[in-house]
Write a protein that holds these residues in place. Structure first.
Motif, short mmCIF file in Angstrom:
data_model
loop_
_atom_site.label_atom_id
_atom_site.label_comp_id
_atom_site.label_asym_id
_atom_site.label_seq_id
_atom_site.Cartn_x
_atom_site.Cartn_y
_atom_site.Cartn_z
N ARG A 87 42.82 73.59 31.71
CA ARG A 87 41.55 72.96 31.95
C ARG A 87 41.35 71.69 30.78
N ASP B 148 43.56 83.62 30.38
CA ASP B 148 42.74 82.76 29.44
C ASP B 148 43.48 81.66 28.72
N TRP C 61 41.21 75.84 41.03
CA TRP C 61 40.87 74.62 40.48
C TRP C 61 42.04 73.92 40.20
N ARG C 62 43.35 74.27 40.01
CA ARG C 62 44.32 73.29 39.79
C ARG C 62 44.57 72.50 41.33
N ALA D 194 44.31 79.18 31.32
CA ALA D 194 43.27 78.26 31.79
C ALA D 194 42.67 77.39 30.72
N GLU D 195 42.86 77.71 29.64
CA GLU D 195 42.22 76.76 28.34
C GLU D 195 43.22 75.58 28.37
N TRP E 41 48.43 83.76 37.33
CA TRP E 41 47.70 82.88 37.58
C TRP E 41 46.45 83.36 38.57
N LEU F 260 41.69 79.97 39.08
CA LEU F 260 42.62 79.02 38.13
C LEU F 260 43.31 78.32 39.22
#
Length: 746
Positions: free
Chosen positions: A714, A707, A660-661, A710-711, A653, A657
């Motif tokens: 998000r 990534d 963001w969560r 994250a993809e 993590w 990110l």
């Protein structure tokens, strides 16, 4: 009662049939009535049981076991020459008794209006039975007779739950020997407990005038007669018995009963198609029957190994066998009767739908029933052999191989259905050898019957036995099919075993070639092929059930077994009868039931996927070899599920990110459910939706890049909320000094 009815005008010139639940009870009833008439059994009073029939042209009263009557009425639905059928000890509610009564009622309604039926018991639910026997005008009459009974003092002596039941029972029996006069009848759940209590008592009883006598269904006739006979003058007996001694017979001289309060009963599990033996508390009716044994000839005493308050918690009556049995034999018999749905007959308790469904699936696999539930020619051929369907199928399949194989299969069937022969070894190969060497009249009689089964199986070998209709033949007369142990064969289990025919196609016949017990047993029970696992004696069966052998047993180190009988719960099932199998024999016996497939699974320890080519028989892995992990969507879903199992913390993590969560979750708490739930629980529950598509081509958690995470994450935030996220939950706050300070939303 039969003697009182014999001279009624409606019985003139015809027979009375009297049903008893067991051979011991049938012999006792026949002996008593014959002595009353001053005759021997075989005259006016006859006996028809497996391995011991005595009837003649003069016979007017036939005492038969319940399995004999079921066969009798199926072969002669009109019961020509029979005036009445008397069902004695009906409270035991065996499957054969329920079926026999249902068929007799059906015959009475359609073929024999003059046929008289009488149901008898000392502890009967009279109102229900009267309603079943009655017609539109009301129930059948109920006649009550108090008879003659002596007073019995009941003592609740309790038991220490921390000690084995055998030790507690032995202590109670020894106290009764010291405190009371007369002989003692001790009730125990099964043969194993009886033998262990016998050993304890022989060690501790010094009085040479005390005889110890076991009594159970698998005991030979001489042993049973010794237990039932009165004690010799100046001697006392301690009879150690199963529930076989609850009813139907009186052991003279007994004035003390010691009741463990336990019984062993068969329990059928439709989901895995397995009948196991379970130890259960007796019903109040059974406890009353046992107590009454102490007051048959004089005042007596009953010592119960439980507290008085526990009596009220006992079930009023025993559970009818029809509610917990393998129904394949019943379903096949009903089809032979012309009824494709047994629930159309008058059963006191209708057969349960799950067990009927399982029985129907088995019989259709054997080719015994067509899709409409009607009996086929192959089914008639199975019925021609007086064996449970799976054992009949075993003998017929072995006959396709050779005459010698048919004889081996018949011998194995004999020791499985006649448990008093062959000894009590777990290894069925030992039992068969013991049976073949046994020179007793009973063993010789059973060997002749087994030879008859083998010859009958070879009369015409129908190729449709491999799943289609067969060629029916009429078998020789038979005097019984039910097991006194109530441990009949059970139908197939796990659905995964239904990919092939009921049994594999046997190898081509080779003159003079027999078959060992293991491969034969696997023909009858392919779902009970078991593979060793872990410590010696631990096995997993193809139906998914685990079972164990004592480590000292010779079979405990075999790689594979074919299991015939188990006892105990799913967590602690013990193998009671089995035979060895080699890996090659498993391959031959299981045939097309063995499925080959490529499997992908998650290895929790390695935190990665493992792919393998597997040869599997139900729950058993017979062989495997590693394969490269495929880059498929299913493999990606497997990896996602593996990540869910070990936890999201196993992923990398990035700090941005994680923040963001936390920002999204902050706004969800502040503004409501329009913001997505990104908690661990929610993400794990939906991981196959948001993460799996990013995992195609990956084989391990270590392969999941930040990534990818994250993809996937998000994408859960709708476009309409992304701008608001930056405005309402910014990553930094600018302070008056001009510095931008990061916000910790955690």
């Amino acid at each position: 009662m039969p003697l009182a009815l014999l001279d009624e005008p409606w019985a003139a010139g015809r027979k009375l049939i009297v049903l008893e639940p067991r051979r011991l009870a049938a012999r006792a009833a026949a002996d008593r009535m014959a002595r009353t008439l001053g005759e021997e059994v075989g005259g006016t009073v006859g006996l028809r049981v497996r391995l011991g029939s005595k009837v003649s042209r003069r016979t007017r009263i036939e005492v038969v076991t319940e399995g004999v009557f079921a066969r009798m009425i199926l072969d002669d639905p009109a019961l020509d020459g029979v005036a009445a059928v008397l069902f004695d000890e009906f409270h035991e509610r065996s499957l054969d008794a329920d079926l026999g009564l249902a068929l007799a009622l059906d015959a009475q309604g359609g073929l024999r209006e003059d046929l008289r039926l009488l149901v008898m018991s000392a502890t009967l639910d009279g109102a229900r039975v009267a309603g079943l026997l009655g017609d539109a005008s009301g129930g059948a009459p109920v006649i009550r007779s108090e008879g003659r009974a002596y007073p019995v003092e009941t003592r609740y002596v309790g038991r220490d739950p921390g000690r084995r039941i055998e030790a507690e029972v032995a202590d109670a029996a020894l106290k009764a020997l010291r405190a009371e006069s007369g002989s003692i009848l001790v009730f125990l759940p099964g043969q194993g407990e009886i033998r262990r209590v016998e050993a304890l008592l022989r060690e501790r009883i010094a009085d040479p005038s005390v005889d110890i006598a076991p009594l159970y269904g698998a005991l030979d006739r001489a042993g049973q007669d010794l237990a039932v006979a009165p004690a010799r003058t100046g001697r006392r007996k301690v009879v150690l018995a199963t529930s076989i001694a609850e009813t139907s017979l009186t052991i003279e001289g007994v004035r003390v009963v010691v009741d463990s309060g336990l019984a062993r009963v068969p329990v059928y599990e439709p989901d895995i198609g397995l009948t196991r033996l379970a130890t259960v508390r007796v019903s109040r009716a059974s406890a009353d029957q046992r107590r009454g044994r102490a007051g048959r000839t004089e005042p007596g005493v009953c010592c119960r190994l439980w507290e008085e308050a526990a009596t009220g918690a006992l079930e009023p009556f025993g559970r009818p066998e029809i509610l917990s049995a393998d129904l394949a034999p019943l379903l096949l018999d009903c089809a032979a009767w012309g009824v494709n749905d047994p629930r159309r007959l008058a059963f006191l308790d209708p057969p349960p739908a799950p067990a009927l469904k399982e029985a129907r699936a088995l019989l259709e696999e054997l080719g015994a029933l067509d899709p409409d539930g009607r009996i086929t020619e192959a089914g008639r051929r199975l019925r021609a052999l007086p064996l449970p369907p799976r054992l009949a199928r075993m003998v017929l399949a072995a006959a396709e191989r050779s005459a010698e194989a048919a004889r081996d299969a018949a011998a194995l069937a004999a020791v499985l259905v006649e448990r008093s022969l062959g000894g009590d070894a777990v290894d069925l190969a030992e039992r068969i050898e013991h049976f073949r060497r046994d020179r007793s009249p009973r063993a010789a009689d059973m060997r002749r019957r087994a030879e008859g089964w083998a010859r009958l199986a070879q009369t015409r070998i129908p190729s449709p036995l491999r799943g289609g209709a067969g060629v029916g033949v009429d078998g020789p007369g038979f005097d019984g099919r039910s097991l006194d142990s109530n441990a009949d064969a059970a139908p197939l289990g796990a659905a995964g075993l239904r990919s092939g025919p009921a049994t594999p196609t046997p190898a081509p016949p080779r003159k003079g070639e027999g078959m060992p017990a293991g491969p034969l047993l696997a023909l009858a029970y392919p779902d009970r092929i078991a593979k060793a696992r872990g410590r010696p004696g631990e096995y997993l069966m193809a139906n998914g059930r685990g079972a164990v052998l004592e480590a000292h047993e010779r079979l405990a180190r075999e790689p594979f077994l074919a299991v015939a009988e188990i006892a105990g719960s799913a967590a602690s099932a013990r193998i009671l009868a089995a035979a060895a199998l080699s890996p090659a024999e498993v391959e031959e016996a299981a045939g097309s039931r063995i499925a080959e497939a490529e499997e992908v699974g998650f290895d929790r320890a390695a935190r990665s996927l493992r792919a393998r080519a597997v040869r599997r028989l139900g729950a058993l892995v017979l062989a495997e070899r590693p394969l490269p992990v495929p880059g498929t969507e299913e493999a990606a879903r497997q990896l996602a599920r593996g990540i869910a199992g070990v936890g999201l913390d196993a992923l990398l993590w990035p700090k941005a990110l994680a923040q963001w969560r936390e920002r999204v979750m902050f706004l969800r708490r502040a503004e409501g459910e329009e913001w997505p739930d990104l908690s661990d629980a929610a993400l794990i529950a939906t991981i196959e939706d948001w993460l799996a598509p990013r995992l195609i081509g990956k084989a391990a958690i270590a392969d999941v890049a930040p990534d990818d995470l994250a993809e996937g994450l998000r994408a859960l935030l709708p476009w309409s909320l992304r701008a608001r996220l930056d405005a309402e939950a910014p990553t930094h706050i600018e302070v008056p000094t001009g510095s931008r300070i990061p916000v910790d939303y955690g």
